[in-house]
Design an enzyme around this catalytic site. Structure first.
Site, mmCIF file in Angstrom:
data_model
loop_
_atom_site.group_PDB
_atom_site.id
_atom_site.type_symbol
_atom_site.label_atom_id
_atom_site.label_comp_id
_atom_site.label_asym_id
_atom_site.label_seq_id
_atom_site.Cartn_x
_atom_site.Cartn_y
_atom_site.Cartn_z
ATOM 1 N N TYR A 163 34.329 49.644 29.911
ATOM 2 C CA TYR A 163 34.946 48.330 29.651
ATOM 3 C C TYR A 163 36.380 48.510 29.145
ATOM 4 O O TYR A 163 37.320 47.870 29.618
ATOM 5 C CB TYR A 163 34.087 47.602 28.616
ATOM 6 C CG TYR A 163 34.571 46.252 28.143
ATOM 7 C CD1 TYR A 163 34.198 45.090 28.800
ATOM 8 C CD2 TYR A 163 35.362 46.128 26.992
ATOM 9 C CE1 TYR A 163 34.614 43.833 28.339
ATOM 10 C CE2 TYR A 163 35.776 44.896 26.523
ATOM 11 C CZ TYR A 163 35.399 43.750 27.200
ATOM 12 O OH TYR A 163 35.811 42.519 26.734
ATOM 13 N N LYS A 167 39.949 47.232 30.583
ATOM 14 C CA LYS A 167 40.790 46.334 29.778
ATOM 15 C C LYS A 167 42.151 46.972 29.508
ATOM 16 O O LYS A 167 43.164 46.272 29.426
ATOM 17 C CB LYS A 167 40.079 45.978 28.469
ATOM 18 C CG LYS A 167 38.872 45.042 28.648
ATOM 19 C CD LYS A 167 39.268 43.720 29.279
ATOM 20 C CE LYS A 167 38.206 42.645 29.126
ATOM 21 N NZ LYS A 167 38.536 41.420 29.886
HETATM 22 N N1 LIG Z 1 34.001 37.419 23.186
HETATM 23 C C1 LIG Z 1 34.907 38.249 22.697
HETATM 24 O O1 LIG Z 1 35.048 38.416 21.493
HETATM 25 C C2 LIG Z 1 35.836 38.992 23.647
HETATM 26 C C3 LIG Z 1 36.652 39.991 23.112
HETATM 27 C C4 LIG Z 1 37.587 40.601 23.943
HETATM 28 C C5 LIG Z 1 37.683 40.225 25.260
HETATM 29 N N2 LIG Z 1 36.842 39.277 25.770
HETATM 30 C C6 LIG Z 1 37.016 38.888 27.173
HETATM 31 O O2 LIG Z 1 37.139 37.473 27.251
HETATM 32 C C7 LIG Z 1 36.689 37.028 28.540
HETATM 33 C C8 LIG Z 1 35.676 35.909 28.363
HETATM 34 O O3 LIG Z 1 34.532 36.439 27.714
HETATM 35 P P1 LIG Z 1 33.441 35.565 26.922
HETATM 36 O O4 LIG Z 1 33.278 36.217 25.618
HETATM 37 O O5 LIG Z 1 33.791 34.134 26.993
HETATM 38 O O6 LIG Z 1 32.136 35.933 27.773
HETATM 39 P P2 LIG Z 1 31.064 35.069 28.576
HETATM 40 O O7 LIG Z 1 30.063 36.039 29.079
HETATM 41 O O8 LIG Z 1 30.608 33.925 27.741
HETATM 42 O O9 LIG Z 1 31.906 34.455 29.781
HETATM 43 C C9 LIG Z 1 32.351 35.235 30.856
HETATM 44 C C10 LIG Z 1 32.112 34.458 32.138
HETATM 45 O O10 LIG Z 1 32.646 35.220 33.254
HETATM 46 C C11 LIG Z 1 31.765 35.037 34.343
HETATM 47 N N3 LIG Z 1 31.917 36.126 35.311
HETATM 48 C C12 LIG Z 1 31.525 37.416 35.158
HETATM 49 N N4 LIG Z 1 31.776 38.114 36.268
HETATM 50 C C13 LIG Z 1 32.340 37.250 37.159
HETATM 51 C C14 LIG Z 1 32.836 37.397 38.483
HETATM 52 N N5 LIG Z 1 32.780 38.573 39.123
HETATM 53 N N6 LIG Z 1 33.376 36.319 39.089
HETATM 54 C C15 LIG Z 1 33.432 35.108 38.463
HETATM 55 N N7 LIG Z 1 32.950 34.921 37.212
HETATM 56 C C16 LIG Z 1 32.424 35.982 36.551
HETATM 57 C C17 LIG Z 1 30.380 35.011 33.720
HETATM 58 O O11 LIG Z 1 29.423 34.391 34.575
HETATM 59 C C18 LIG Z 1 30.620 34.252 32.418
HETATM 60 O O12 LIG Z 1 30.311 32.879 32.545
HETATM 61 C C19 LIG Z 1 36.137 38.266 29.231
HETATM 62 O O13 LIG Z 1 37.127 38.815 30.080
HETATM 63 C C20 LIG Z 1 35.877 39.228 28.088
HETATM 64 O O14 LIG Z 1 35.891 40.584 28.500
HETATM 65 C C21 LIG Z 1 35.903 38.662 24.991
#
Ligand SMILES: NC(=O)c1ccc[n+]([C@@H]2O[C@H](COP(=O)([O-])OP(=O)(O)OC[C@H]3O[C@@H](n4cnc5c(N)ncnc54)[C@H](O)[C@@H]3O)[C@@H](O)[C@H]2O)c1
Length: 314
Positions: A163, A167
């Site tokens: 991951y 990133k």
């Molecule tokens: N939650 C955190 O604290 C955190 C921290 C750092 C980075 N992020 C990043 O933030 C972004 C959002 O994450 P989140 O926490 O809201 O997670 P989440 O799992 O709630 O939402 C991510 C969404 O992306 C969709 N998705 C996954 N693969 C896909 C694809 N190939 N095509 C289309 N849609 C797809 C999923 O179905 C999901 O609904 C992500 O990129 C994640 O890596 C999150």
């Protein structure tokens, strides 16, 4: 107030978590939004049309404009389909919010090549594919903005090798897209968010920092205050035509916003440098005083060339 009337935004992964709140905020301020979400499990397996449609329904119920798209960002065909949805429904694309993501928390070397492939193709490939498919439309837009979603995983964790690699790659993608967008007025920035979504569940080993907070705090925990809505405020700022920032990374969570940047130390130089010289001067090499923050490769190359040491005999 920053308005998005007349603008079309694609938000990937908008069926859940932060993508959902990004889409709701942009739509509430007048943007027409493509709600893209494959709807799979957190590790990227499976698919479900429900989450994207639910967010479209939510936006329409509030008087906004949105269409659903369930393509995967991980393929060029999927990315082209997402952009085609925007063009067919709304006639163009002004804003791309690359948010779709997955989490495959495994220690190294248990994490395998398949984990790496999946992370690279969703995070790095997905952002590349969707931005590339949208680019001809962004070039035509008077207010083109792109946001990519990186992570503090790039700072290092034993659980996030695959991951974090993807990133980290996004930083290089974002900075180079900022360079490509400069002549067209397209601003490209990144967020490194922390928000209470299924991905940040304190019960997942990788989130043990959040778990400690939950146990240590009484009442509402720090983790409880990490609202996805706080992140969406940063995304809306970066997506707005008034934002002049480009090539930057904003760390955000719980209402705090800060800049993450790459810097180089002043270093040490000797034309006929030996391993022993490096060992003897490692303190100076790593000394953060007077660090330099490169703007782009052209400016950096000048900085670099000016510091290439002269041979001792000259
Ligand atoms: N939650 C955190 O604290 C955190 C921290 C750092 C980075 N992020 C990043 O933030 C972004 C959002 O994450 P989140 O926490 O809201 O997670 P989440 O799992 O709630 O939402 C991510 C969404 O992306 C969709 N998705 C996954 N693969 C896909 C694809 N190939 N095509 C289309 N849609 C797809 C999923 O179905 C999901 O609904 C992500 O990129 C994640 O890596 C999150």
């Amino acid at each position: 107030m920053l308005e998005f009337e007349g603008r079309t935004a694609i938000v990937t992964g908008a069926g859940r978590g932060m993508g959902r709140t990004h889409a709701l905020l942009l739509a509430s301020r007048g943007a027409r939004v493509v709600i893209n979400d494959l709807g799979g499990a957190m590790d990227g397996t499976g698919a479900d049309a429900g989450p994207a449609q639910a967010v479209v329904d939510e936006i329409r119920a509030a008087g906004g404009t949105a269409v659903a798209d369930t393509s995967s960002v991980a393929t060029t065909e999927g990315a082209e389909a997402i952009v085609a949805t925007a063009v067919e429904a709304f006639g163009g694309v002004d804003i791309v919010i690359n948010n779709a993501g997955i989490l495959t928390p495994h220690t190294f070397p248990d994490t395998g090549a398949e984990d790496l492939d999946r992370n690279l193709s969703v995070h790095l490939g997905g952002s590349f594919n969707v931005t590339r498919a949208a680019w001809p439309h962004l070039v035509k837009s008077p207010a083109a903005r792109v946001v990519l979603t990186t992570s503090c995983a790039l700072f290092g964790s034993p659980f996030l090798v695959a991951y974090g690699a993807a990133k980290g790659g996004l930083i290089g993608l974002g900075r180079n897209l900022a360079g490509a967008g400069a002549e067209h007025g397209i601003k490209v920035n990144l967020i490194a968010p922390y928000a209470k979504t299924r991905m940040a569940d304190p019960d997942i080993d990788v989130n043990e920092g959040a778990r400690t907070e939950v146990v240590a705090d009484e009442g509402p925990t720090v983790f409880d205050r990490l609202l996805p809505e706080n992140i969406s405020a940063v995304v809306a700022f970066l997506a707005h035509e008034s934002c002049e920032l480009t090539g930057e990374v904003l760390s955000c969570g719980g209402g705090r916003v800060a800049r993450i940047f790459f810097a180089e130390t002043q270093g040490y130089g000797k034309a006929d440098v030996t391993p022993e010289d490096i060992a003897a001067n490692i303190g100076q090499i790593c000394d953060e005083r007077d660090y330099y923050v490169p703007e782009d490769i052209t400016v950096y190359t000048t900085f670099f060339m000016e510091r290439v040491p002269e041979p001792a005999s000259v």
